[in-house]
Write an enzyme that holds these catalytic residues in place. Structure first.
Site, mmCIF file in Angstrom:
data_model
loop_
_atom_site.group_PDB
_atom_site.id
_atom_site.type_symbol
_atom_site.label_atom_id
_atom_site.label_comp_id
_atom_site.label_asym_id
_atom_site.label_seq_id
_atom_site.Cartn_x
_atom_site.Cartn_y
_atom_site.Cartn_z
ATOM 1 N N ARG A 96 0.826 -1.211 0.000
ATOM 2 C CA ARG A 96 0.000 0.000 0.000
ATOM 3 C C ARG A 96 0.858 1.258 0.000
ATOM 4 O O ARG A 96 1.970 1.275 0.517
ATOM 5 C CB ARG A 96 -0.977 0.007 1.171
ATOM 6 C CG ARG A 96 -0.455 0.036 2.577
ATOM 7 C CD ARG A 96 -0.087 -1.290 3.223
ATOM 8 N NE ARG A 96 -0.975 -2.420 3.084
ATOM 9 C CZ ARG A 96 -1.988 -2.694 3.898
ATOM 10 N NH1 ARG A 96 -2.253 -1.918 4.905
ATOM 11 N NH2 ARG A 96 -2.714 -3.758 3.719
ATOM 12 N N ASP A 101 -3.100 3.727 10.831
ATOM 13 C CA ASP A 101 -3.867 2.959 11.812
ATOM 14 C C ASP A 101 -4.051 3.776 13.081
ATOM 15 O O ASP A 101 -3.058 4.278 13.639
ATOM 16 C CB ASP A 101 -3.137 1.658 12.169
ATOM 17 C CG ASP A 101 -3.162 0.639 11.040
ATOM 18 O OD1 ASP A 101 -4.123 0.666 10.242
ATOM 19 O OD2 ASP A 101 -2.234 -0.181 10.964
#
Ligand code: ROI
Length: 165
Positions: A96, A101
């Site tokens: 990615r 997060d």
């Protein structure tokens, strides 16, 4: 009355299209989120992929934010930022351009369809705990000091990326 300030910890990762630039740019973009200040950012770490190994190495870092956003409003902002970095959701655990997060939000435990906090994988991931430990050496997770959690992990693979690299 304005909402209270919260402490949030964000894990950053990238392994596509100039990972270091993605992470560095995202660190400065986090400072500009609405109702948010960035208090600190860890150094950048290079790490081998955890999960499928047929993908490039990652650049990882952790940021400490102070925010008046709610957890879901912050998640919306993080996902919008991932989109602006050209994030395409491919296979699970695939490469990615930018992964953001939400690791911790104050001491809250959140279980929603879109969001679980503390991040369920974080205590097993050296690429999260080592930069987090750099910023918050006295943090305790689930009654376990971060120092002890980090000591139990394989960290040989993590390489700090020097500013002049
Ligand atoms: N592995 C490393 N080293 N760093 C990451 O940020 C990362 N992110 C992921 C998976 C695919 C689990 N592996 C990773 O999402």
């Amino acid at each position: 009355m304005s909402p209270p300030w919260h402490h949030a910890w964000i894990g950053l990762g990238s392994n596509l299209d100039g990972p270091r630039e993605h992470v560095e740019r995202a660190l400065s973009e986090l400072e500009r989120l609405p109702l948010t200040h960035r208090i600190a950012a860890s150094r950048l770490y290079a790490s081998s992929p955890v999960g499928p190994t047929d993908q490039p190495d990652y650049i990882n870092a952790v940021a400490h934010l102070e925010t008046r956003l709610s957890p879901l409003a912050l998640l919306d902002q993080l996902q919008a930022l991932e989109q602006r970095h050209g994030r395409v959701r491919g296979r699970r655990w695939g490469p990615r351009t930018l992964d953001l997060d939400l690791l911790l939000f104050d001491e809250q435990r959140i279980t929603l369809p879109r969001l679980t906090v503390p991040h369920p994988e974080m205590t097993r991931r050296a690429f999260v705990l080592v930069p987090l430990f750099e910023l918050a050496p006295s943090l305790v997770l689930d009654d376990k000091p971060l120092a002890r959690l980090t000591a139990g992990l394989e960290t040989r693979d993590l390489r700090t990326v020097l500013p002049q690299d």
